[in-house]
Design a protein around this motif. Sequence first.
Motif, PDB file in Angstrom:
ATOM      1  N   ARG A   1       0.399  -0.502   7.852  1.00 17.85           N
ATOM      2  CA  ARG A   1      -0.436   0.366   8.671  1.00 17.85           C
ATOM      3  C   ARG A   1      -1.617   0.870   7.828  1.00 17.85           C
ATOM      4  NH1 ARG A   1       1.714  -2.041  11.996  1.00 17.85           N
ATOM      5  NH2 ARG A   1       2.972  -1.290  13.755  1.00 17.85           N
ATOM      6  N   PRO A   2      -2.839   0.410   8.120  1.00 15.67           N
ATOM      7  CA  PRO A   2      -4.015   0.872   7.387  1.00 15.67           C
ATOM      8  C   PRO A   2      -4.125   2.392   7.392  1.00 15.67           C
ATOM      9  CG  PRO A   2      -4.583  -1.023   8.733  1.00 15.67           C
ATOM     10  CD  PRO A   2      -3.182  -0.624   9.118  1.00 15.67           C
ATOM     11  N   PHE A   3      -4.648   2.945   6.297  1.00 15.75           N
ATOM     12  CA  PHE A   3      -4.690   4.401   6.164  1.00 15.75           C
ATOM     13  C   PHE A   3      -6.076   4.890   5.768  1.00 15.75           C
ATOM     14  CE2 PHE A   3      -3.450   2.795   1.968  1.00 15.75           C
ATOM     15  CZ  PHE A   3      -4.331   3.472   1.124  1.00 15.75           C
ATOM     16  N   ILE A   4      -6.297   6.159   6.055  1.00 15.88           N
ATOM     17  CA  ILE A   4      -7.468   6.889   5.575  1.00 15.88           C
ATOM     18  C   ILE A   4      -6.934   8.019   4.711  1.00 15.88           C
ATOM     19  CG2 ILE A   4      -9.452   8.297   6.217  1.00 15.88           C
ATOM     20  CD1 ILE A   4      -9.427   6.723   8.913  1.00 15.88           C
ATOM     21  N   ALA A   5      -7.333   8.039   3.444  1.00 11.88           N
ATOM     22  CA  ALA A   5      -6.789   9.011   2.499  1.00 11.88           C
ATOM     23  C   ALA A   5      -7.770  10.158   2.253  1.00 11.88           C
ATOM     24  CB  ALA A   5      -6.452   8.331   1.175  1.00 11.88           C
ATOM     25  N   ILE A   6      -7.256  11.377   2.361  1.00  9.67           N
ATOM     26  CA  ILE A   6      -8.010  12.580   2.017  1.00  9.67           C
ATOM     27  C   ILE A   6      -7.285  13.214   0.842  1.00  9.67           C
ATOM     28  CG2 ILE A   6      -8.846  14.811   2.818  1.00  9.67           C
ATOM     29  CD1 ILE A   6      -8.694  13.707   5.681  1.00  9.67           C
ATOM     30  N   SER A   7      -7.892  13.188  -0.328  1.00 11.59           N
ATOM     31  CA  SER A   7      -7.204  13.580  -1.555  1.00 11.59           C
ATOM     32  C   SER A   7      -7.210  15.083  -1.782  1.00 11.59           C
ATOM     33  CB  SER A   7      -7.836  12.883  -2.758  1.00 11.59           C
ATOM     34  OG  SER A   7      -7.718  11.472  -2.638  1.00 11.59           O
TER      35      SER A   7
ATOM     36  N   ASN B   1      13.266  12.719  10.421  1.00 13.91           N
ATOM     37  CA  ASN B   1      14.079  12.074   9.389  1.00 13.91           C
ATOM     38  C   ASN B   1      13.887  10.562   9.426  1.00 13.91           C
ATOM     39  OD1 ASN B   1      15.455  11.354  11.677  1.00 13.91           O
ATOM     40  ND2 ASN B   1      17.383  12.335  11.127  1.00 13.91           N
ATOM     41  N   ASP B   2      12.837  10.116  10.127  1.00 12.89           N
ATOM     42  CA  ASP B   2      12.568   8.685  10.212  1.00 12.89           C
ATOM     43  C   ASP B   2      11.067   8.421  10.136  1.00 12.89           C
ATOM     44  OD1 ASP B   2      12.785   5.980  10.532  1.00 12.89           O
ATOM     45  OD2 ASP B   2      14.072   6.059  12.302  1.00 12.89           O
ATOM     46  N   LEU B   3      10.472   8.778   8.992  1.00  9.99           N
ATOM     47  CA  LEU B   3       9.048   8.544   8.793  1.00  9.99           C
ATOM     48  C   LEU B   3       8.689   7.058   8.867  1.00  9.99           C
ATOM     49  CD1 LEU B   3       6.258   9.712   8.208  1.00  9.99           C
ATOM     50  CD2 LEU B   3       6.796   9.619   5.766  1.00  9.99           C
ATOM     51  N   PRO B   4       9.524   6.144   8.352  1.00 11.28           N
ATOM     52  CA  PRO B   4       9.190   4.725   8.482  1.00 11.28           C
ATOM     53  C   PRO B   4       8.956   4.295   9.939  1.00 11.28           C
ATOM     54  CG  PRO B   4      10.940   4.982   6.884  1.00 11.28           C
ATOM     55  CD  PRO B   4      10.740   6.332   7.508  1.00 11.28           C
ATOM     56  N   LEU B   5       9.774   4.806  10.858  1.00  7.16           N
ATOM     57  CA  LEU B   5       9.582   4.451  12.269  1.00  7.16           C
ATOM     58  C   LEU B   5       8.295   5.061  12.808  1.00  7.16           C
ATOM     59  CD1 LEU B   5      10.570   3.108  14.847  1.00  7.16           C
ATOM     60  CD2 LEU B   5      11.917   5.161  15.341  1.00  7.16           C
ATOM     61  N   LEU B   6       8.033   6.327  12.466  1.00  6.25           N
ATOM     62  CA  LEU B   6       6.802   6.971  12.923  1.00  6.25           C
ATOM     63  C   LEU B   6       5.572   6.220  12.417  1.00  6.25           C
ATOM     64  CD1 LEU B   6       7.526  10.803  12.631  1.00  6.25           C
ATOM     65  CD2 LEU B   6       6.965   9.537  14.709  1.00  6.25           C
ATOM     66  N   MET B   7       5.635   5.751  11.184  1.00  7.45           N
ATOM     67  CA  MET B   7       4.523   4.972  10.637  1.00  7.45           C
ATOM     68  C   MET B   7       4.316   3.691  11.435  1.00  7.45           C
ATOM     69  SD  MET B   7       4.869   5.243   6.507  1.00  7.45           S
ATOM     70  CE  MET B   7       4.213   6.644   5.614  1.00  7.45           C
ATOM     71  N   ARG B   8       5.404   3.012  11.715  1.00  6.18           N
ATOM     72  CA  ARG B   8       5.321   1.753  12.452  1.00  6.18           C
ATOM     73  C   ARG B   8       4.876   1.982  13.901  1.00  6.18           C
ATOM     74  NH1 ARG B   8       5.185  -3.225  11.198  1.00  6.18           N
ATOM     75  NH2 ARG B   8       6.960  -3.956  12.410  1.00  6.18           N
ATOM     76  N   GLN B   9       5.097   3.194  14.416  1.00  5.61           N
ATOM     77  CA  GLN B   9       4.693   3.518  15.773  1.00  5.61           C
ATOM     78  C   GLN B   9       3.243   3.974  15.858  1.00  5.61           C
ATOM     79  OE1 GLN B   9       7.708   6.449  16.686  1.00  5.61           O
ATOM     80  NE2 GLN B   9       8.895   4.997  17.906  1.00  5.61           N
ATOM     81  N   SER B  10       2.529   3.940  14.744  1.00  6.90           N
ATOM     82  CA  SER B  10       1.152   4.428  14.693  1.00  6.90           C
ATOM     83  C   SER B  10       0.213   3.317  14.240  1.00  6.90           C
ATOM     84  CB  SER B  10       1.049   5.619  13.729  1.00  6.90           C
ATOM     85  OG  SER B  10       2.036   6.595  14.026  1.00  6.90           O
ATOM     86  N   ARG B  11      -1.016   3.348  14.732  1.00  6.40           N
ATOM     87  CA  ARG B  11      -1.989   2.322  14.346  1.00  6.40           C
ATOM     88  C   ARG B  11      -2.648   2.646  13.007  1.00  6.40           C
ATOM     89  NH1 ARG B  11      -6.292   1.532  18.782  1.00  6.40           N
ATOM     90  NH2 ARG B  11      -6.853  -0.243  17.469  1.00  6.40           N
ATOM     91  N   VAL B  12      -3.024   3.904  12.820  1.00  7.50           N
ATOM     92  CA  VAL B  12      -3.720   4.333  11.607  1.00  7.50           C
ATOM     93  C   VAL B  12      -3.052   5.589  11.070  1.00  7.50           C
ATOM     94  CG1 VAL B  12      -5.894   5.261  10.685  1.00  7.50           C
ATOM     95  CG2 VAL B  12      -5.937   3.348  12.301  1.00  7.50           C
ATOM     96  N   LEU B  13      -2.908   5.674   9.745  1.00  4.43           N
ATOM     97  CA  LEU B  13      -2.324   6.851   9.114  1.00  4.43           C
ATOM     98  C   LEU B  13      -3.425   7.652   8.427  1.00  4.43           C
ATOM     99  CD1 LEU B  13       0.807   5.221   7.433  1.00  4.43           C
ATOM    100  CD2 LEU B  13       0.560   6.090   9.758  1.00  4.43           C
ATOM    101  N   LEU B  14      -3.418   8.950   8.675  1.00  5.80           N
ATOM    102  CA  LEU B  14      -4.326   9.881   8.001  1.00  5.80           C
ATOM    103  C   LEU B  14      -3.466  10.678   7.035  1.00  5.80           C
ATOM    104  CD1 LEU B  14      -7.341  10.520   8.133  1.00  5.80           C
ATOM    105  CD2 LEU B  14      -6.863  12.151   9.948  1.00  5.80           C
ATOM    106  N   LEU B  15      -3.617  10.441   5.725  1.00 11.96           N
ATOM    107  CA  LEU B  15      -2.696  10.986   4.724  1.00 11.96           C
ATOM    108  C   LEU B  15      -3.461  11.510   3.521  1.00 11.96           C
ATOM    109  CD1 LEU B  15      -2.693   8.492   2.477  1.00 11.96           C
ATOM    110  CD2 LEU B  15      -1.225   7.424   4.171  1.00 11.96           C
ATOM    111  N   ASN B  16      -2.715  12.132   2.573  1.00 11.36           N
ATOM    112  CA  ASN B  16      -3.407  12.610   1.378  1.00 11.36           C
ATOM    113  C   ASN B  16      -3.135  11.768   0.132  1.00 11.36           C
ATOM    114  OD1 ASN B  16      -0.898  13.548   0.493  1.00 11.36           O
ATOM    115  ND2 ASN B  16      -1.356  15.688   0.876  1.00 11.36           N
TER     116      ASN B  16
END
Length: 346
Positions: free
Chosen positions: A262-268, A234-249
Motif C-alpha cells: 500500500r503506497p504511503f505518504i509520510a509526514i515525519s 488489533n488488526d492493523l495489517p487488515l486495515l492497511m490492506r483495506q486502504s488504498r493509501v496510507l498517511l503515516l509518520n
Amino acid sequence: MKIRPLFCVNGGTSIGFGHVSRTLSLINQYKRNNHVAFTLTLKSNVYSEKLKLKSDKLLQITSFNDPNGLQEAFNFISKNEINCIIVDLVESDFKQLSALRILLPDIFIVSITLFYFDEVIRFEDLSFFPSFNPIDFKVIRNDRKKLKVYSGKDYLVFSDKFKEYSSEDIVPTYDILITMGGTDPFGITVKAVKALQSSSYKVGIILSGKSEHFHQVQELIKGKSNFVLIEFSNDLPLLMRQSRVLLLNGGITRYEACLAKRPFIAISIHDLQYSITENLTNLGVGVNLGVHSNLETEAISQSVHELISMPNLYNEMVENMSNILDDFGSERIYHIIKREFNEKNN
C-alpha cells in the motif's frame, strides 16, 4: 541445550503496540520450533492478555526499576530454568533491566532495539537493530566485551497476520488510512484530518482514545459520514490492506506499508525520521512529504490527491514494493540466537 526463552516487553498508549507485536511474532516462531516461552511485562501493559494467550507463563511486575519486581523476575527465571532473555523495550526500561545481568552473570541476553543505546549501559550478549539499511556497529559492552550486533532489513519483524492477507484480494474500504501511532503526541493526525476535511474521500483514522487530540478530531469529523474514527484495532495489517493509501509518520509502519503493498505518504516527526524515510521512498514506494512542523495542510491534501488520481504512479509504487521486504525476520532472528547461544554454551 535447548533454549528456554524469557521475553521482556512492554506496550501501552504512550509507546504503542510495536514492541508487543514483534514479541508475539517471535514467540510464535519459538512455539513452531517446539520451545516453551515465558514472558515478563509490566502490570500497566494494556496488551498483557495477548501475551498471556501466547506464553506458557506470564509474570507481571509493577516496574523494571522496582527491587521487589526484579527479585520476582529472578525467582521466576530460576524456577522455570530459563536460560535466555530476549529484551524488546524502550531505552529507559532497558537500562533498568541491567540488574538481571548482575543477578544472572551467565545467562544469555539478547536485545531487539530501534534505538542507538549508550554503550555504557549495554549488558547483552547479542543485539538486533532492525533498519532498512545495515549500520556498522562497533559496540563495547560495559564490561569491555564486544557486543555482536546484526542490523538491516533482514531483521525487521512483522505481525504474522501479514502472511494471512498477503495472497488475498481485498477490496479497499478506505481511500486513505491515517495512522500516526499510539496517542500521536505531536498532533499530526489533526493536521492530516484538516487537510482532507472538505474532500469526499473515504478516510479511516486510527487514534487512541487517550490521545489529547482525540476529541478535537471527533469535532473535526462530526457529521461527516465519509470519515471513520477507529479508537483501537488489533488488526492493523487488515486495515492497511483495506486502504488504498496510507498517511503515516514513520517507524515500523513504513515497512509494514511495503509488506501490505500500500503506497504511503509520510509526514515525519523530525529531520532524522525524514532522512530515514528518504532511503525508502527513493525506491519509489511512497512520498516523503516533509517534517510536520514545516508543512501546510494544502501540501498534504495535494499530495493525497495526486497519488490517488494518478493510477500509473500508484501501480508502479505497488510493483516496486513487491521485492523490497519479506516476512522472514523472526525466522532469521530465531536461527541466529540459536547459533550464538550454542556457541556460548558448548
